[in-house]
Scaffold this motif. Structure first.
Motif, PDB file in Angstrom:
ATOM      1  N   HIS A 224     -28.590 -41.104 -22.275  1.00 35.60           N
ATOM      2  CA  HIS A 224     -28.600 -40.452 -23.912  1.00 35.60           C
ATOM      3  C   HIS A 224     -28.897 -41.653 -24.865  1.00 35.60           C
ATOM      4  CE1 HIS A 224     -26.107 -37.246 -22.299  1.00 35.60           C
ATOM      5  NE2 HIS A 224     -26.539 -36.497 -23.369  1.00 35.60           N
TER       6      HIS A 224
ATOM      7  N   LYS B 131     -32.086 -41.990 -27.595  1.00 34.78           N
ATOM      8  CA  LYS B 131     -31.660 -42.156 -29.228  1.00 34.78           C
ATOM      9  C   LYS B 131     -32.843 -43.124 -29.642  1.00 34.78           C
ATOM     10  CE  LYS B 131     -27.730 -40.177 -29.517  1.00 34.78           C
ATOM     11  NZ  LYS B 131     -27.967 -38.617 -29.772  1.00 34.78           N
TER      12      LYS B 131
ATOM     13  N   THR C  21     -28.131 -41.008 -35.913  1.00 36.08           N
ATOM     14  CA  THR C  21     -27.936 -41.793 -35.027  1.00 36.08           C
ATOM     15  C   THR C  21     -29.432 -42.423 -34.364  1.00 36.08           C
ATOM     16  OG1 THR C  21     -26.501 -39.922 -34.446  1.00 36.08           O
ATOM     17  CG2 THR C  21     -26.411 -41.827 -32.981  1.00 36.08           C
TER      18      THR C  21
ATOM     19  N   GLU D 212     -11.698 -24.656 -25.129  1.00 31.26           N
ATOM     20  CA  GLU D 212     -12.254 -25.871 -24.985  1.00 31.26           C
ATOM     21  C   GLU D 212     -11.793 -26.971 -26.151  1.00 31.26           C
ATOM     22  OE1 GLU D 212     -16.524 -25.346 -23.862  1.00 31.26           O
ATOM     23  OE2 GLU D 212     -16.850 -27.270 -24.681  1.00 31.26           O
TER      24      GLU D 212
ATOM     25  N   ARG E  94     -12.716 -27.563 -20.552  1.00 34.44           N
ATOM     26  CA  ARG E  94     -11.658 -26.790 -20.377  1.00 34.44           C
ATOM     27  C   ARG E  94     -10.976 -26.879 -19.154  1.00 34.44           C
ATOM     28  NH1 ARG E  94     -14.212 -20.889 -19.910  1.00 34.44           N
ATOM     29  NH2 ARG E  94     -16.046 -21.349 -18.314  1.00 34.44           N
TER      30      ARG E  94
ATOM     31  N   TRP F 185     -20.655 -41.056 -33.338  1.00 32.26           N
ATOM     32  CA  TRP F 185     -22.140 -40.455 -33.358  1.00 32.26           C
ATOM     33  C   TRP F 185     -22.831 -41.062 -31.919  1.00 32.26           C
ATOM     34  CZ3 TRP F 185     -24.621 -42.023 -38.678  1.00 32.26           C
ATOM     35  CH2 TRP F 185     -23.983 -41.150 -39.635  1.00 32.26           C
ATOM     36  N   PHE F 186     -22.569 -42.227 -31.433  1.00 36.21           N
ATOM     37  CA  PHE F 186     -23.118 -42.993 -30.445  1.00 36.21           C
ATOM     38  C   PHE F 186     -22.608 -42.462 -29.251  1.00 36.21           C
ATOM     39  CE2 PHE F 186     -24.284 -45.293 -33.911  1.00 36.21           C
ATOM     40  CZ  PHE F 186     -25.412 -45.832 -33.779  1.00 36.21           C
TER      41      PHE F 186
ATOM     42  N   ARG G 208     -25.401 -30.336 -16.828  1.00 37.46           N
ATOM     43  CA  ARG G 208     -25.607 -31.458 -17.756  1.00 37.46           C
ATOM     44  C   ARG G 208     -26.741 -32.143 -17.913  1.00 37.46           C
ATOM     45  NH1 ARG G 208     -20.542 -35.989 -16.684  1.00 37.46           N
ATOM     46  NH2 ARG G 208     -21.661 -36.861 -18.347  1.00 37.46           N
TER      47      ARG G 208
ATOM     48  N   TRP H 199     -22.991 -30.910 -12.978  1.00 35.60           N
ATOM     49  CA  TRP H 199     -24.273 -31.816 -13.131  1.00 35.60           C
ATOM     50  C   TRP H 199     -25.574 -31.128 -13.250  1.00 35.60           C
ATOM     51  CZ3 TRP H 199     -24.193 -36.851 -14.565  1.00 35.60           C
ATOM     52  CH2 TRP H 199     -22.865 -37.373 -14.494  1.00 35.60           C
TER      53      TRP H 199
ATOM     54  N   SER I  62     -25.357 -41.143 -17.203  1.00 39.17           N
ATOM     55  CA  SER I  62     -25.364 -40.208 -18.088  1.00 39.17           C
ATOM     56  C   SER I  62     -25.514 -40.757 -19.662  1.00 39.17           C
ATOM     57  CB  SER I  62     -24.132 -39.094 -18.118  1.00 39.17           C
ATOM     58  OG  SER I  62     -24.212 -38.251 -19.067  1.00 39.17           O
ATOM     59  N   SER I  63     -24.427 -41.653 -19.869  1.00 40.13           N
ATOM     60  CA  SER I  63     -24.288 -42.420 -21.247  1.00 40.13           C
ATOM     61  C   SER I  63     -25.683 -43.403 -21.566  1.00 40.13           C
ATOM     62  CB  SER I  63     -23.101 -43.410 -21.041  1.00 40.13           C
ATOM     63  OG  SER I  63     -22.954 -43.912 -22.143  1.00 40.13           O
TER      64      SER I  63
ATOM     65  N   ILE J 120     -16.095 -44.048 -21.084  1.00 33.68           N
ATOM     66  CA  ILE J 120     -17.076 -44.189 -22.071  1.00 33.68           C
ATOM     67  C   ILE J 120     -16.349 -44.766 -23.526  1.00 33.68           C
ATOM     68  CG2 ILE J 120     -18.604 -43.051 -23.661  1.00 33.68           C
ATOM     69  CD1 ILE J 120     -19.171 -42.470 -20.932  1.00 33.68           C
TER      70      ILE J 120
ATOM     71  N   GLU K 131     -21.406 -41.452 -14.675  1.00 32.52           N
ATOM     72  CA  GLU K 131     -21.032 -41.426 -16.091  1.00 32.52           C
ATOM     73  C   GLU K 131     -21.729 -42.375 -16.929  1.00 32.52           C
ATOM     74  OE1 GLU K 131     -19.001 -39.101 -17.547  1.00 32.52           O
ATOM     75  OE2 GLU K 131     -18.607 -38.054 -15.720  1.00 32.52           O
TER      76      GLU K 131
ATOM     77  N   PRO L 195     -18.823 -20.502 -21.818  1.00 31.62           N
ATOM     78  CA  PRO L 195     -19.008 -21.442 -22.852  1.00 31.62           C
ATOM     79  C   PRO L 195     -20.875 -21.979 -22.721  1.00 31.62           C
ATOM     80  CG  PRO L 195     -17.117 -21.928 -21.604  1.00 31.62           C
ATOM     81  CD  PRO L 195     -17.932 -20.703 -21.114  1.00 31.62           C
TER      82      PRO L 195
ATOM     83  N   ASN M 211     -21.270 -40.381 -26.197  1.00 28.84           N
ATOM     84  CA  ASN M 211     -21.592 -39.020 -25.467  1.00 28.84           C
ATOM     85  C   ASN M 211     -20.398 -38.842 -24.661  1.00 28.84           C
ATOM     86  OD1 ASN M 211     -22.801 -36.963 -24.138  1.00 28.84           O
ATOM     87  ND2 ASN M 211     -23.469 -38.191 -22.654  1.00 28.84           N
TER      88      ASN M 211
ATOM     89  N   GLY N 140     -18.486 -35.824 -20.892  1.00 29.21           N
ATOM     90  CA  GLY N 140     -18.302 -35.643 -19.527  1.00 29.21           C
ATOM     91  C   GLY N 140     -16.875 -35.589 -18.894  1.00 29.21           C
ATOM     92  N   GLU N 141     -16.886 -35.753 -17.545  1.00 27.75           N
ATOM     93  CA  GLU N 141     -15.382 -35.644 -16.903  1.00 27.75           C
ATOM     94  C   GLU N 141     -14.510 -36.905 -17.208  1.00 27.75           C
ATOM     95  OE1 GLU N 141     -15.615 -35.070 -12.847  1.00 27.75           O
ATOM     96  OE2 GLU N 141     -15.605 -33.091 -13.120  1.00 27.75           O
ATOM     97  N   HIS N 142     -15.121 -38.072 -17.351  1.00 25.31           N
ATOM     98  CA  HIS N 142     -14.478 -39.371 -17.747  1.00 25.31           C
ATOM     99  C   HIS N 142     -14.863 -39.985 -19.205  1.00 25.31           C
ATOM    100  CE1 HIS N 142     -13.360 -39.396 -13.765  1.00 25.31           C
ATOM    101  NE2 HIS N 142     -14.311 -39.088 -13.214  1.00 25.31           N
TER     102      HIS N 142
END
Lengths: 577, 650
Positions: free
Chosen positions: A106, A110, A66, B234, B239, B104-105, A146, A143, A102-103, B116, A99, A194, B107, B110-112
């Motif tokens: 990431h 990359k 990726t 999960e 979960r 692949w790209f 995360r 968080w 976070s995205s 994404i 969100e 987990p 992520n 998360g919660e939402h």
């Protein structure tokens, strides 16, 4: 075929490209390993250089498809793409779109997978800055995780850098157990199977077990252990020795401190303190390099002083009587006046700014004079021994410098204090004192201040049990004995901790309807000592308690009036209510 | 969801048409003047007059006699040409590949994950479709002119209007086909990516396997009435916690639809039912199988991802400060982002008042319980209780037409715990306990009053939000509190979001065709790229060229760079600095003007509504549609006149 025709040119170009690709492919060939991690093929020159300079993944197993695709798809505009993503990340954070943040981070990693600071900065952003934006502590915990999970993604991409591992240690230890929400975070962590499994991909989670469940300080310990292992295996060390090697013992110490607030101390906590003490000793015995590049040991002060003394004796033997002569005749600057002596004897925190400056100047003068003295002594040696005498003087001065600098480094990590405290906490007396302290706080929580009658539900036997006040007093008595043996601890974190307990105790006395302050409190001598050495514990000294009790014995009209500046004016309006 | 504009089509269309007419008039005059100037330079003023007059004279019949049949024929040819070039296939293949390897790209742990996934497909579609629109429109006419194939068309009895319109429509049709295909596979991709289910992570999915709630051990704050809990397995990176809730209802009340067991308690019955805790915006329902010895619990597939809430927003939001003064904005807590205003808590007059207009039972299908949804921000000025959330309260008030003479209804305040960054749903019963207060503030009556018939009898309702906790703050914006009227159809909302991309594509196509009638391909591409940049970043550009922007315009910035001056320090007063500032004033007019010429693409981007699960209302897309039609017509007219200057057609 005409070689100047466009078609022939095209064929030639393609052939040239094909030919050039062969050596390029050879020198870019990545390292391959067998299943047991032995190097099967060291790879091409370009690949080896990449590995040496940490520029990119040089092993086939490390290459992230990726990441490579993302890097290639920017068509050489990686810098621009990175700048845009950073701006997007900042905007997402400012507009509370976490969100998206976070995205974006990431995506950022990359195309910048080998830039450790990016991982550290953005993980810190998620774990510390984003987490606190949530009101619900469970969301905050998510968080925090995360950020940690994000950081673990950087490990395989940065195998030649231990800073990511160090940050993981800090996040798993410090963030979880030193936040405002530490009680909840630690409970959530213990039951977060987990997450344990996820961490198990990198560290041995069996080592995290305690009788109360896995502990996050032990996870932090495992990360720092991994970091030390990496450095042992040849990864360049990117932190100062003094801080780098204190991390492991510090995690066990922190676990001891956290656990004694949460659970009734027991054999496990005692064993943990013993282990922590053992690690502090090992840390103290390790040769460390300070910021000047000089090697020293945290725990070598006495040994060093003995060695310096023996060198000094050797020097004096080469020039018998010279030191005394210089001291009395030619080095009047070393003769301290009574005022100088008083300045040196006064604790630093009791000096005003001007006196502090005078003291500093005096210390510099003494240090320089002392160094000069050794050199002057060497010059008095007979000509045949002078060279050796000069070498000795130089050696002594050098060792004195290292010793002085080592003192500063010891203060940075409070080495002596923690060494003593870990030793004390691992004793049976301290365990008993801690247990009583815990019991007292439990009794306080149940509002049992004085003795109470307990009936055994099985036998019906009745017995009198001590209340919170008595239990505190017993605990303080044990601590007073311990501190008599280890006076240095009176001013360290242990002393601070005990003063908190004393404040609790005095609060309880008020709640129980007793006289608030008493000089019979077993730790009163410690309170007095700390007050005399400038600690502001907001606890009364013996003198203050006596004065207070004297005031209490006088009739109310003769007691000093509280110092209240405000007075109602005579024409103040009457209360409307 | 952040909403900063609340367009109303009917209010907007009148002034917009007037502005359009003025712009058309100004452009016509400007165009004639420009045409005359160019013609005068080329042929002299007298000839120019006849030339311009001729063009205008021919334009009328051309516009009036434009044949839809011929336009469609040209459009069909343009569509065929696009197919022949296989660009549609290439674009679609790239998109399909992106979706195949999209995982692949993405992520999406998360919660939402829904946000994404949707952002990914919308972004991918937008980029590819706009790129395609730009390329096919930019290459077509210049290529035909260069290859002289255009003569095969212009020698036929077709008008220039028909050529331009036909090309625009043909390319839009090609883009539409691509967009439709992308929309369908995107919807499948999102649906497939988000669909998941869980099972209970227990030896057997029965209540006896659940653990008793123990906050001291788990650290989790149990839900109200929870007695035991268990985790699900999960899946999809998360979960859920399943809690058995004890719910006591009067014996006469209707029992819950799904429950494990019940216990009679005098006049009441305690029901025990499993409830799945929400993760982000989704949860799962519970199915109970009572056929065995012990009821078995199973979870259904996800619910909550695919929704299109129809919100009824307040028409006005005002803040009242602690002294009771009405303010436009709430308290600032130092955030860079000033979208939300804050109200301080405790015993103060501080509150936020939402005024709802046209609040009628018909809008909510005469439901007995009206869902009120809130997304509140929280700012703590002190740590307070970590375990407890900050408390807020809501209260309803009627808004009398004449407050001096008419009484008003005031409901009892309803206190609740805030849940920051989550959409909180509160069911508001129609019958609300409250009081009727006279204009002299005397209580006239108390009891239960109807939300619509009493509180909002004149169609107006006031909702008052307060922060209850002392020295803590609740942050709110106008779009943060609304009543949910209904849930729209998700697929239809998805289509509307793609319609937004379609509008952008239409604008790019029209602009590309218009420019390609006069310019060669690279210049057209450059022009369209500039238009895209100005369209998407018009807000940022306007901010950048604002007179008060730190550091000045381009010339001043250059001067500062060379002289190494920071942005805050003012330039020394001199003739040179005046010259620099005046030059900047002139230069920044250009990008500023550009932002007004090109439509604001952000207003056609409905992806946020889809991402956050809100219905794209007609006001929003109708406004965007009208803007697009106007722009495309303008571009077509521009294209027509430009094509006339090429002297290709008679």
């Amino acid at each position: 075929m005409n070689l100047s025709s466009p078609f022939a040119k095209k064929i030639l170009y393609v052939a040239a490209i094909g030919v050039l690709l062969v050596p390029l492919s050879l020198i870019s060939r990545p390292t391959t390993r067998t299943r047991d991690n032995a190097v099967r093929d060291p790879g091409g020159l370009l690949s080896q250089l990449r590995y040496q300079h940490d520029l990119a993944q040089a092993k086939l197993s490390d290459i992230d498809p990726t990441s490579e695709t993302a890097k290639l798809s920017t068509l050489g505009l990686r810098g621009l793409a990175v700048a845009i993503l950073w701006m997007q990340a900042i905007e997402a954070k400012d507009t509370e779109n976490y969100e998206a943040l976070s995205s974006t981070v990431h995506a950022l990693t990359k195309i910048q997978p080998n830039f450790v600071k990016v991982w550290e900065y953005q993980a810190h952003n998620l774990t510390y800055n984003v987490a606190v934006e949530f009101d619900d502590y469970e969301n905050r915990y998510e968080w925090v995780k995360r950020g940690i999970q994000f950081l673990t993604e950087g490990i395989p991409l940065n195998r030649r850098d231990h800073r990511i591992i160090d940050s993981l240690g800090a996040f798993c230890g410090h963030k979880i157990s030193n936040s405002d929400e530490k009680v909840q975070y630690r409970r959530l962590f213990r039951r977060d199977e987990p997450f344990h499994a996820e961490m198990g991909k990198f560290v041995n989670i069996d080592n995290l077990q305690t009788p109360y469940g896995p502990d996050n300080w032990l996870l932090a310990y495992e990360w720092y252990d991994l970091s030390e292992t990496m450095v042992r295996q040849g990864v360049p060390q990117r932190r100062k020795d003094i801080l780098f090697y204190q991390m492991k013992p510090a995690q066990l110490r922190n676990m001891g401190l956290s656990m004694q607030d949460e659970f009734r101390p027991d054999e496990f906590s005692q064993t943990n303190w013993q282990r922590a003490h053992q690690l502090w000793i090992e840390y103290g015995d390790r040769l460390l390099r300070n910021e000047l590049g000089t090697l020293f040991r945290m725990d070598a002060t006495d040994r060093e002083l003995e060695e310096i003394e023996s060198l000094r004796q050797e020097l004096d033997q080469l020039a018998p009587g010279a030191r005394e002569k210089i001291l009395t005749e030619t080095a009047p600057q070393l003769q301290l006046t009574p005022a100088d002596q008083q300045l040196l004897d006064t604790p630093v925190d009791q000096l005003d700014d001007q006196s502090l400056m005078q003291r500093r100047a005096l210390e510099i003068r003494l240090g320089q004079a002392s160094r000069r003295l050794n050199f002057d002594v060497s010059q008095q040696a007979p000509a045949a021994d002078r060279r050796r005498a000069e070498e000795l003087a130089s050696e002594i001065n050098q060792r004195l410098t290292v010793l002085a600098r080592g003192d500063r480094d010891r203060d940075v990590v409070q080495y002596g204090n923690w060494k003593d405290q870990t030793l004390v906490e691992s004793t049976d007396e301290a365990l008993r004192a801690r247990q009583m302290e815990y019991d007292a706080s439990e009794l306080k929580r149940r509002s049992i201040f004085d003795q109470y009658e307990m009936v055994d539900p099985l036998t019906g036997e009745r017995r009198i049990e001590p209340g919170a006040l008595e239990t505190y007093e017993k605990s303080f008595a044990v601590w007073a004995e311990i501190l008599d043996q280890h006076p240095r601890l009176r001013q360290g974190p242990l002393g601070d901790d005990l003063m908190d307990a004393v404040r609790d105790y005095y609060g309880l006395r008020v709640a129980a309807g007793k006289e608030e302050f008493t000089t019979d409190m077993p730790l009163q001598a410690v309170v007095d000592f700390r007050a005399a050495h400038g600690e502001s514990d907001e606890l009364p000294t013996t003198e203050a308690v006596e004065e207070y009790r004297g005031d209490q014995r006088r009739p109310a009209s003769q007691r000093p009036r509280p110092n209240i500046d405000f007075e109602f004016p005579d024409d103040a309006p009457a209360d409307q209510n | 969801m952040v909403v900063e504009d609340f367009p109303n089509f009917l209010d907007w269309i009148g002034p917009a048409l007037l502005t359009f007419a003025l712009v058309v008039g100004a452009c016509a005059v400007g165009g004639i003047c420009l045409g005359f100037l160019v013609a005068a330079i080329r042929h002299g003023p007298a000839e120019a007059f006849y030339s311009v007059a001729g063009v205008i004279a021919r334009a009328g019949p051309d516009f009036l006699h434009t044949s839809p049949r011929r336009v469609l024929t040209i459009a069909r040819l343009a569509l065929k040409e696009t197919f022949r070039r296989r660009v549609l296939l290439v674009a679609f293949s790239i998109f399909a590949l992106a979706l195949l390897f999209g995982g692949w790209f993405l992520n999406a742990q998360g919660e939402h994950p829904d946000r994404i996934y949707i952002s990914f497909v919308m972004w991918g579609t937008q980029i590819l479709v706009l790129l395609l629109a730009m390329l096919i429109s930019a290459f077509s006419l210049p290529e035909d002119i260069r290859n002289h194939t255009i003569y095969t068309v212009v020698t036929k009895p077709v008008r220039s209007t028909e050529i331009v319109l036909g090309r625009i429509l043909g390319f839009i049709a090609a883009g539409t086909l691509l967009l439709a295909a992308m929309g369908v596979i995107s919807l499948l991709f999102v649906w497939r990516g988000l669909s998941h289910s869980h099972t209970l992570d227990l030896p057997a999915p029965v209540e006896s396997e659940f653990s008793a709630v123990d906050e001291a051990a788990t650290g989790r704050r149990p839900s109200a009435g929870a007695i035991s809990e268990a985790w699900t397995t999960e899946n999809a990176g998360h979960r859920h916690l399943v809690e058995i809730i004890e719910e006591v209802r009067p014996r006469s009340a209707v029992p819950p639809t799904e429950f494990l067991r019940s216990e009679p308690r005098g006049d009441y019955v305690a029901y025990y039912r499993p409830v799945v805790r929400q993760v982000g915006s989704h949860s799962h329902s519970v199915r109970i199988d009572k056929s065995g010895d012990e009821p078995r619990i199973a979870l259904t597939s996800d619910r909550g991802f695919f929704r299109a809430r129809v919100p009824v927003y307040a028409s006005e939001l005002v803040f009242v400060d602690r002294a009771g003064e009405v303010k436009d904005r709430g308290v600032s807590v130092g955030d860079i982002w000033t979208y939300r205003g804050y109200i301080d808590g405790g015993v103060t007059l501080s509150r936020a008042e939402f005024l709802f207009d046209n609040f009628t039972a018909e809008r909510f299908a005469h439901a007995d319980v009206i869902p009120l949804e809130m997304t509140l921000a929280v700012f703590r000025s002190h740590t307070g209780s970590i375990r407890e959330h900050i408390k807020a309260s809501i209260q309803f008030e009627s808004v009398p037409d004449d407050p001096q003479t008419q009484p008003k209804y005031v409901s009892e305040p309803m206190e609740f715990e805030s849940d920051e960054h989550q959409v909180q749903v509160k069911g508001i019963e129609r019958a609300l306990p409250g009081e009727l207060i006279g204009p002299d503030r005397k209580r006239l009556a108390s009891g239960y009053f109807d939300l619509f018939d009493d509180f909002a009898a004149n169609g107006r309702l006031k909702l008052v939000l307060r922060c209850v906790d002392q020295n803590q703050y609740i942050g709110v914006a106008k779009a943060d509190v609304y009543f949910r009227a209904a849930d729209g159809m998700y697929a239809w909302n998805f289509a509307k979001a793609y319609f937004g991309i379609w509008l952008q594509m239409a604008i790019i196509t029209a602009l590309g065709v218009a420019l390609s009638t006069l310019l060669n391909t690279p210049v057209v591409i450059l022009g369209v790229v500039c238009a895209i940049i100005f369209g998407f970043f018009s807000g940022d550009i306007q901010q950048l060229v604002a007179p008060q922007a730190e550091g000045g315009g381009p010339v001043e910035s250059l001067v500062r760079l060379i002289t190494q001056k920071n942005m805050q320090e003012p330039l020394e007063a001199s003739f040179f600095s005046t010259l620099v500032k005046e030059a900047d004033k002139l230069l920044i007019k250009i990008p500023e003007a550009m932002t007004h010429i090109v439509p604001n693409f952000a207003r056609m981007d409905f992806s946020n509504h889809l991402t956050y699960g809100y219905n794209i209302d007609a006001n929003r897309w109708l406004t965007a549609l009208m803007v697009t039609i106007s722009f495309c017509l303008g571009a077509a007219v521009l294209g027509y006149f430009c094509l006339r200057t090429r002297e290709l057609a008679g």
